[in-house]
Design an enzyme around this catalytic site. Structure first.
Site, short mmCIF file in Angstrom:
data_model
loop_
_atom_site.label_atom_id
_atom_site.label_comp_id
_atom_site.label_asym_id
_atom_site.label_seq_id
_atom_site.Cartn_x
_atom_site.Cartn_y
_atom_site.Cartn_z
N TRP A 33 56.25 81.58 15.80
CA TRP A 33 56.08 80.97 17.12
C TRP A 33 56.63 81.89 18.21
CZ3 TRP A 33 60.48 79.97 20.05
CH2 TRP A 33 61.70 80.00 19.36
N GLU A 76 72.88 83.35 23.30
CA GLU A 76 71.68 83.99 22.74
C GLU A 76 71.30 85.22 23.57
OE1 GLU A 76 69.99 83.28 20.03
OE2 GLU A 76 70.67 81.27 19.47
N GLU A 116 65.58 86.93 17.07
CA GLU A 116 66.62 86.32 17.90
C GLU A 116 66.26 86.35 19.39
OE1 GLU A 116 69.33 84.67 17.46
OE2 GLU A 116 69.46 84.80 15.28
N HIS A 119 64.96 83.34 21.22
CA HIS A 119 65.76 82.12 21.45
C HIS A 119 66.26 82.04 22.89
CE1 HIS A 119 66.74 82.26 16.87
NE2 HIS A 119 65.48 82.00 17.12
N GLU A 169 75.35 82.19 11.71
CA GLU A 169 73.96 81.70 11.72
C GLU A 169 73.93 80.21 11.39
OE1 GLU A 169 71.31 83.13 12.75
OE2 GLU A 169 71.62 85.28 12.60
N THR A 172 75.11 78.30 14.47
CA THR A 172 74.08 78.15 15.52
C THR A 172 72.98 77.19 15.06
OG1 THR A 172 73.09 80.21 14.76
CG2 THR A 172 74.39 80.33 16.75
N ASP A 201 64.86 78.86 12.74
CA ASP A 201 65.04 80.32 12.62
C ASP A 201 66.45 80.63 12.13
OD1 ASP A 201 62.54 80.64 13.74
OD2 ASP A 201 63.20 81.84 15.45
N GLU A 202 67.44 79.96 12.73
CA GLU A 202 68.84 80.24 12.38
C GLU A 202 69.09 79.92 10.90
OE1 GLU A 202 69.70 81.84 14.75
OE2 GLU A 202 69.90 80.80 16.67
N HIS A 205 67.92 82.80 8.87
CA HIS A 205 68.85 83.92 9.01
C HIS A 205 70.11 83.68 8.16
CE1 HIS A 205 66.99 84.67 13.26
NE2 HIS A 205 66.18 85.01 12.28
FE LIG Z 1 69.98 83.64 14.13
FE LIG Z 2 69.63 82.64 17.86
#
Ligand SMILES: [Fe+2]
Ligand SMILES: [Fe+2]
Length: 334
Positions: A33, A76, A116, A119, A169, A172, A201-202, A205
């Site tokens: 995305w 971020e 990243e 974000h 990670e 977050t 996403d976090e 990660h």
């Molecule tokens: Fe991340």
């Molecule tokens: Fe992030």
């Protein structure tokens, strides 16, 4: 401090698996995305309607909420600090042996950064459209934070850095997810979706970094354990530890931001303890054998740490007084 040969050897060995980690935990550019997928499309007339909707819905959100969302966004946006810090780790070679060739660790750092970067971009655009915050003050905070850098206590050691990133990670992931839930509860659908997808996403990660550590544990268990205990004794600081408002000294805004996050229940000391427990479990430190005496002691310390921290946390009250930030207009102070 230069690393021992063994650490470099381990980094070189694990490097062979890094392309596999990239394929497994990161998503190619054309499939992932982008911020505009989450935001009004201003090339269309409906886009302006959606902006109107964002601004209406935003009126429902309270003071602490905005403070936390701003500080999360600024955190971020200080991504240049994190990328340069990770690129500087021992074992990560920014310059390939031949022109055009990439060291796999450097490639990981770049691709992680690419993900990243979306974000801060997403949240910044949302905050701008919401009309509820003073963007210039926020922009000053971001520039200050990048100027001020950070010091997370890892040095250039990859072992310590991967403990830090595993921890951070997940932290977050938790905070973005909770902010999204609060937004959704107050009827802010678009913002809810945005935070939720960032949290996703976090999570990927987190899963990658904890895997790096797990792999290092297989090669160099005692040294990995000592790096882990060292980070936990120092305490994992937030990447925005030095955050300030314009006219303030370095780090002066951090405590008030952190108190707001604790009051909202977005990220608390209990979350910190929970992350520690999850890492202990995932790395199976209780089952680890053939450790040196020192690493054995470190393992025992880490096993006992969650309970010890819980007893301390139970005794600490969260300050209830709201600080007035320049980022957010005070008439919405609730
Ligand atoms: Fe991340
Ligand atoms: Fe992030």
């Amino acid at each position: 401090m230069a690393l021992s040969n063994i650490r470099l050897e381990v980094m070189n060995t694990v490097e062979k698996s890094v392309q596999g980690f990239i394929d497994k935990y990161l998503i190619p550019v054309d499939d992932i995305w982008q911020p505009t997928d989450m935001l009004p499309n201003l090339q269309s007339e409906e886009g302006f309607e959606e902006v109107h909707q964002i601004r209406e819905e935003a009126k429902e959100l309270g003071y602490d909420f905005w403070v936390v969302l701003v500080a999360d966004m600024v955190t971020e946006e200080a991504l240049p600090t994190y990328e340069s810090w990770l690129m500087d780790m021992e074992g990560v070679e920014q310059h390939g042996k031949q022109r055009g060739e990439q060291n796999a660790w450097a490639k990981w750092v770049r691709h992680w950064t690419g993900e990243e970067n979306r974000h801060g971009d997403t949240l910044n655009k949302y905050l701008y459209l919401s009309g509820r915050v003073d963007m210039k003050e926020i922009e000053k905070t971001t520039q200050h934070l990048i100027n001020d850098g950070f010091d997370i206590g890892t040095g250039r050691d990859p072992y310590r850095n991967f403990v830090y990133t595993s921890f951070q990670e997940l932290a977050t992931n938790i905070s973005h997810k909770r902010v999204g839930q609060l937004a959704k509860k107050k009827g802010n659908k678009m913002l809810g979706k945005m935070c939720n997808i960032i949290a996703g996403d976090e999570m990927r990660h987190y899963m990658a970094y904890r895997e790096f550590v797990k792999t290092i544990f297989e090669h160099d268990p005692s040294e990995m354990m000592l790096a882990y205990v060292d980070m936990m004794k120092k305490k994992i600081v937030m990447p925005a530890q030095f955050i300030r408002e314009s006219g303030q000294g370095i780090a002066e805004a951090f405590e008030n931001f952190s108190n707001a996050a604790q009051r909202l229940g977005v990220y608390t000391t209990y979350d910190y303890i929970d992350i520690l427990k999850k890492l202990n479990t995932y790395w199976e430190i209780d089952k680890m054998r053939s450790l040196t005496d020192e690493a054995e002691k470190a393992r025992d310390y880490l096993m006992a740490l969650p309970d010890r921290m819980t007893r301390i946390a139970d005794r600490i009250a969260i300050p209830q007084d709201q600080h007035k930030f320049k980022w957010v207009e005070a008439n919405g102070m609730v």
